[in-house]
Scaffold this motif. Sequence first.
Motif, PDB file in Angstrom:
ATOM      1  N   GLN A   1       0.446 -20.794  39.469  1.00  0.00           N
ATOM      2  CA  GLN A   1       0.339 -21.194  38.066  1.00  0.00           C
ATOM      3  C   GLN A   1       1.574 -21.916  37.566  1.00  0.00           C
ATOM      4  OE1 GLN A   1      -0.428 -17.674  35.781  1.00  0.00           O
ATOM      5  NE2 GLN A   1      -2.186 -17.102  37.007  1.00  0.00           N
ATOM      6  N   ARG A   2       2.539 -22.171  38.480  1.00  0.00           N
ATOM      7  CA  ARG A   2       3.823 -22.687  38.030  1.00  0.00           C
ATOM      8  C   ARG A   2       4.336 -23.817  38.903  1.00  0.00           C
ATOM      9  NH1 ARG A   2       4.342 -17.224  39.184  1.00  0.00           N
ATOM     10  NH2 ARG A   2       4.441 -15.834  37.395  1.00  0.00           N
ATOM     11  N   LEU A   3       5.003 -24.767  38.251  1.00  0.00           N
ATOM     12  CA  LEU A   3       5.855 -25.713  38.943  1.00  0.00           C
ATOM     13  C   LEU A   3       7.208 -25.013  39.017  1.00  0.00           C
ATOM     14  CD1 LEU A   3       6.382 -29.450  38.324  1.00  0.00           C
ATOM     15  CD2 LEU A   3       8.329 -27.917  38.354  1.00  0.00           C
ATOM     16  N   ILE A   4       7.736 -24.864  40.222  1.00  0.00           N
ATOM     17  CA  ILE A   4       8.988 -24.116  40.364  1.00  0.00           C
ATOM     18  C   ILE A   4      10.106 -24.992  40.902  1.00  0.00           C
ATOM     19  CG2 ILE A   4       7.732 -21.965  40.791  1.00  0.00           C
ATOM     20  CD1 ILE A   4       8.994 -22.230  43.732  1.00  0.00           C
ATOM     21  N   TRP A   5      11.321 -24.586  40.549  1.00  0.00           N
ATOM     22  CA  TRP A   5      12.539 -25.105  41.168  1.00  0.00           C
ATOM     23  C   TRP A   5      13.143 -23.904  41.887  1.00  0.00           C
ATOM     24  CZ3 TRP A   5      14.505 -29.836  41.852  1.00  0.00           C
ATOM     25  CH2 TRP A   5      15.802 -29.927  42.350  1.00  0.00           C
ATOM     26  N   PRO A   6      13.231 -23.920  43.213  1.00  0.00           N
ATOM     27  CA  PRO A   6      13.670 -22.735  43.959  1.00  0.00           C
ATOM     28  C   PRO A   6      15.036 -22.209  43.520  1.00  0.00           C
ATOM     29  CG  PRO A   6      12.878 -24.456  45.438  1.00  0.00           C
ATOM     30  CD  PRO A   6      12.968 -25.070  44.078  1.00  0.00           C
ATOM     31  N   VAL A   7      15.137 -20.902  43.408  1.00  0.00           N
ATOM     32  CA  VAL A   7      16.377 -20.248  42.969  1.00  0.00           C
ATOM     33  C   VAL A   7      17.562 -20.655  43.844  1.00  0.00           C
ATOM     34  CG1 VAL A   7      15.957 -18.138  44.318  1.00  0.00           C
ATOM     35  CG2 VAL A   7      17.408 -18.031  42.293  1.00  0.00           C
ATOM     36  N   SER A   8      17.313 -20.894  45.110  1.00  0.00           N
ATOM     37  CA  SER A   8      18.395 -21.258  46.029  1.00  0.00           C
ATOM     38  C   SER A   8      18.941 -22.664  45.774  1.00  0.00           C
ATOM     39  CB  SER A   8      17.904 -21.149  47.473  1.00  0.00           C
ATOM     40  OG  SER A   8      16.804 -22.025  47.672  1.00  0.00           O
ATOM     41  N   LYS A   9      18.253 -23.438  44.918  1.00  0.00           N
ATOM     42  CA  LYS A   9      18.703 -24.797  44.605  1.00  0.00           C
ATOM     43  C   LYS A   9      19.120 -24.949  43.144  1.00  0.00           C
ATOM     44  CE  LYS A   9      15.883 -27.141  48.078  1.00  0.00           C
ATOM     45  NZ  LYS A   9      14.892 -28.224  48.278  1.00  0.00           N
ATOM     46  N   ASN A  10      19.163 -23.859  42.390  1.00  0.00           N
ATOM     47  CA  ASN A  10      19.522 -23.962  40.969  1.00  0.00           C
ATOM     48  C   ASN A  10      20.843 -24.706  40.777  1.00  0.00           C
ATOM     49  OD1 ASN A  10      17.216 -22.576  40.314  1.00  0.00           O
ATOM     50  ND2 ASN A  10      18.241 -20.744  39.578  1.00  0.00           N
ATOM     51  N   HIS A  11      21.810 -24.414  41.642  1.00  0.00           N
ATOM     52  CA  HIS A  11      23.128 -25.034  41.503  1.00  0.00           C
ATOM     53  C   HIS A  11      23.117 -26.538  41.794  1.00  0.00           C
ATOM     54  CE1 HIS A  11      22.796 -24.177  45.788  1.00  0.00           C
ATOM     55  NE2 HIS A  11      23.796 -25.017  45.994  1.00  0.00           N
ATOM     56  N   LEU A  12      22.035 -27.031  42.374  1.00  0.00           N
ATOM     57  CA  LEU A  12      21.927 -28.448  42.712  1.00  0.00           C
ATOM     58  C   LEU A  12      21.160 -29.258  41.664  1.00  0.00           C
ATOM     59  CD1 LEU A  12      20.992 -28.056  46.498  1.00  0.00           C
ATOM     60  CD2 LEU A  12      23.247 -28.510  45.521  1.00  0.00           C
ATOM     61  N   PHE A  13      20.525 -28.567  40.719  1.00  0.00           N
ATOM     62  CA  PHE A  13      19.590 -29.232  39.811  1.00  0.00           C
ATOM     63  C   PHE A  13      20.223 -30.398  39.047  1.00  0.00           C
ATOM     64  CE2 PHE A  13      17.279 -29.867  35.851  1.00  0.00           C
ATOM     65  CZ  PHE A  13      15.984 -30.003  36.320  1.00  0.00           C
ATOM     66  N   ASP A  14      21.333 -30.175  38.393  1.00  0.00           N
ATOM     67  CA  ASP A  14      21.914 -31.225  37.547  1.00  0.00           C
ATOM     68  C   ASP A  14      22.287 -32.481  38.323  1.00  0.00           C
ATOM     69  OD1 ASP A  14      21.593 -29.861  35.148  1.00  0.00           O
ATOM     70  OD2 ASP A  14      23.534 -28.865  35.321  1.00  0.00           O
ATOM     71  N   ASP A  15      22.675 -32.332  39.566  1.00  0.00           N
ATOM     72  CA  ASP A  15      23.062 -33.485  40.377  1.00  0.00           C
ATOM     73  C   ASP A  15      21.915 -34.041  41.214  1.00  0.00           C
ATOM     74  OD1 ASP A  15      25.705 -33.424  39.458  1.00  0.00           O
ATOM     75  OD2 ASP A  15      26.272 -31.941  40.970  1.00  0.00           O
ATOM     76  N   HIS A  16      20.758 -33.388  41.169  1.00  0.00           N
ATOM     77  CA  HIS A  16      19.604 -33.842  41.950  1.00  0.00           C
ATOM     78  C   HIS A  16      19.127 -35.180  41.398  1.00  0.00           C
ATOM     79  CE1 HIS A  16      15.635 -33.710  43.892  1.00  0.00           C
ATOM     80  NE2 HIS A  16      16.239 -32.907  44.751  1.00  0.00           N
TER      81      HIS A  16
ATOM     82  N   THR B   1      13.106 -18.660  33.348  1.00  0.00           N
ATOM     83  CA  THR B   1      13.735 -18.070  34.520  1.00  0.00           C
ATOM     84  C   THR B   1      12.991 -16.787  34.869  1.00  0.00           C
ATOM     85  OG1 THR B   1      15.879 -18.984  33.875  1.00  0.00           O
ATOM     86  CG2 THR B   1      15.897 -17.196  35.494  1.00  0.00           C
ATOM     87  N   ALA B   2      12.507 -16.721  36.101  1.00  0.00           N
ATOM     88  CA  ALA B   2      11.731 -15.553  36.536  1.00  0.00           C
ATOM     89  C   ALA B   2      12.600 -14.307  36.575  1.00  0.00           C
ATOM     90  CB  ALA B   2      11.133 -15.807  37.913  1.00  0.00           C
ATOM     91  N   LYS B   3      12.018 -13.226  36.090  1.00  0.00           N
ATOM     92  CA  LYS B   3      12.693 -11.930  36.154  1.00  0.00           C
ATOM     93  C   LYS B   3      11.619 -10.843  36.173  1.00  0.00           C
ATOM     94  CE  LYS B   3      15.904  -8.886  33.950  1.00  0.00           C
ATOM     95  NZ  LYS B   3      17.176  -8.612  34.339  1.00  0.00           N
ATOM     96  N   GLY B   4      11.446 -10.243  37.341  1.00  0.00           N
ATOM     97  CA  GLY B   4      10.482  -9.157  37.478  1.00  0.00           C
ATOM     98  C   GLY B   4       9.036  -9.590  37.416  1.00  0.00           C
ATOM     99  N   GLU B   5       8.769 -10.869  37.655  1.00  0.00           N
ATOM    100  CA  GLU B   5       7.398 -11.364  37.603  1.00  0.00           C
ATOM    101  C   GLU B   5       6.780 -11.358  38.990  1.00  0.00           C
ATOM    102  OE1 GLU B   5       7.103 -14.978  35.087  1.00  0.00           O
ATOM    103  OE2 GLU B   5       9.216 -14.535  34.682  1.00  0.00           O
ATOM    104  N   ARG B   6       5.526 -11.051  39.050  1.00  0.00           N
ATOM    105  CA  ARG B   6       4.820 -10.971  40.328  1.00  0.00           C
ATOM    106  C   ARG B   6       4.683 -12.356  40.963  1.00  0.00           C
ATOM    107  NH1 ARG B   6      -1.334  -9.360  41.484  1.00  0.00           N
ATOM    108  NH2 ARG B   6      -1.083  -8.981  43.699  1.00  0.00           N
ATOM    109  N   GLY B   7       4.983 -12.412  42.248  1.00  0.00           N
ATOM    110  CA  GLY B   7       4.762 -13.625  43.014  1.00  0.00           C
ATOM    111  C   GLY B   7       5.830 -14.695  42.896  1.00  0.00           C
TER     112      GLY B   7
END
Length: 185
Positions: free
Chosen positions: A102-117, A153-159
Amino acid sequence: MIIILDADLLERCVIFGTEVVSSYAAGNKPQSQAVAVKEKPPIDINPEIQAMARRCECGAALALGLDPKTALDWGNVPDHGGDFDYGGYLIDVKGTDHPFAQRLIWPVSKNHLFDDHPSEVLIAAQNGRHNDDDKIMIHGWTHKDDFRNRRRTAKGERGIVDGTWYMLFSELIHMSILRQWGDSP
């Protein structure tokens, strides 16, 4: 919007998935491996996931009236931060094969790269599983700045892994609007 891929494109995606995994094994993509989501199955050893992602990219290109055989880079080295160019915009397709996504996601492991992406547009695409490999559902798109301002930002959400940034598919813009932007002079 549903896009149906032809048999030739499906076969190319399978071959591409295998080649990408081989490229990972040869050490050609250390940047990608460094930002793998630890809580998810590794994508660098799974040709099916790589092929699914490529099918989603093909579907997005077709939704915009492009030929994926020429619009996408079919080499097996890391991309330049996006999947293809459209109307002067660098597009990054976020694909999933989860049937209840149900979501377009940006992987948590790439959060630090978002602004420069370098990508300016994110597209959400969903590929069927098993007998539906040829069907791609394009849920919509958002501009990178809009995603930055409206993301949750996901927190305690299923899936979804905690810390993952996302927008709901229902919050995305219809592809026809992006097509208009791409047709602009």
